[in-house]
Enzyme design. Sequence first.
Site, PDB file in Angstrom:
ATOM      1  N   GLU A 104       0.840  -1.211   0.000  1.00  0.00           N
ATOM      2  CA  GLU A 104       0.000   0.000   0.000  1.00  0.00           C
ATOM      3  C   GLU A 104       0.869   1.253   0.000  1.00  0.00           C
ATOM      4  OE1 GLU A 104      -0.313   2.124   2.900  1.00  0.00           O
ATOM      5  OE2 GLU A 104      -0.389   0.837   4.671  1.00  0.00           O
ATOM      6  N   ARG A 142       0.495  -2.177  12.140  1.00  0.00           N
ATOM      7  CA  ARG A 142      -0.370  -3.038  11.326  1.00  0.00           C
ATOM      8  C   ARG A 142      -0.747  -2.375  10.013  1.00  0.00           C
ATOM      9  NH1 ARG A 142      -1.055  -7.356  14.216  1.00  0.00           N
ATOM     10  NH2 ARG A 142      -2.445  -8.288  12.671  1.00  0.00           N
ATOM     11  N   CYS A 161       7.655  -1.598  -2.159  1.00  0.00           N
ATOM     12  CA  CYS A 161       8.729  -2.584  -2.278  1.00  0.00           C
ATOM     13  C   CYS A 161       9.899  -2.341  -1.341  1.00  0.00           C
ATOM     14  CB  CYS A 161       9.216  -2.672  -3.718  1.00  0.00           C
ATOM     15  SG  CYS A 161      10.115  -1.207  -4.331  1.00  0.00           S
ATOM     16  N   HIS A 187      12.720  -0.675  -8.285  1.00  0.00           N
ATOM     17  CA  HIS A 187      12.138  -1.796  -7.545  1.00  0.00           C
ATOM     18  C   HIS A 187      13.241  -2.564  -6.818  1.00  0.00           C
ATOM     19  CE1 HIS A 187       9.385  -4.907  -6.376  1.00  0.00           C
ATOM     20  NE2 HIS A 187      10.138  -5.844  -6.928  1.00  0.00           N
ATOM     21  N   ASP A 190      10.541 -11.873  -3.145  1.00  0.00           N
ATOM     22  CA  ASP A 190      10.057 -10.513  -3.403  1.00  0.00           C
ATOM     23  C   ASP A 190       8.643 -10.386  -2.860  1.00  0.00           C
ATOM     24  OD1 ASP A 190       9.308  -8.050  -4.322  1.00  0.00           O
ATOM     25  OD2 ASP A 190       9.694  -8.452  -6.444  1.00  0.00           O
TER      26      ASP A 190
END
Length: 272
Positions: free
Chosen positions: A43, A68, A73, A112, A127
């Site tokens: 997110e 939480r 990435c 990434h 990943d």
Amino acid sequence: MTTAPSLDLDRYFARIGYAGDAARTRAVLDEIIARHTSSIPFENLDPFLGTPNRLDLASLQRKLIDGRRGGYCFEQNLLLRTVLLSMGFAVRALSARVLWRAAPDAVNPRSHMLLLVTVDGEQRIADVGFGGLGLTTSLAFDSALAQPTPLEPFRLVHADGEHTLQAQLGETWHPLYRFDLQAQLPVDYEASNWYLSTSPTSKFVTTLTAARATSDRRYALAGRRFTTHRPGQPSQHVVLEDAAALRRVLEERLLIETSALDVDRAFAQAQA
């Protein structure tokens, strides 16, 4: 020899619901990956709402474990890297150029992060941070064959010292990203992270995105559009009508704690 930063493994294991041992085996690696991806969602709510992401371990633990929340990435894979190093795995951090939904001739920056883990005498790709098509298990790095996973098949295409991860959707193989084996340190991701979480041209600043994968389905949020994907079945799409519906999806499907988030503003900013 790389020294792992201090991490409370018990808190992490509790966060992902892992009750096994900390043996350095492929089975343990794959179970941790599966539980991580089903418990800690992808997110971008912080940069979307104007707060840059921070990559130091204290911030990662505070947000992804204690808060939480999820992350993208760099956050996800830096946390997993620290976990695996703390368990004694040999881990090399890598960077990749994203190809998913890019023009065939596009040359994208290395934006990434992924991991190369040596386990049971074999190199494997891990990943947990690629969002809607993230891996839910590790992949054998040296193989060029299609590798089944609980969701889609994946494969690695090796050519000229570079390696392309592809996912099979229907009958077609789609490239996700391309990488080499140049090792990266956490500091190497700082510039990309700052750009991706602060630039007005970054999709993580302009577009609300979230995703979570379970053993049999993927949940994906893009703006106000929420989709459930099950392998071999038609995808189910819902357009969220108000902030209350967005909050329910974030909490009940994506497992994101929203008490500290301005969900009303997120809904107002999200594209229909």
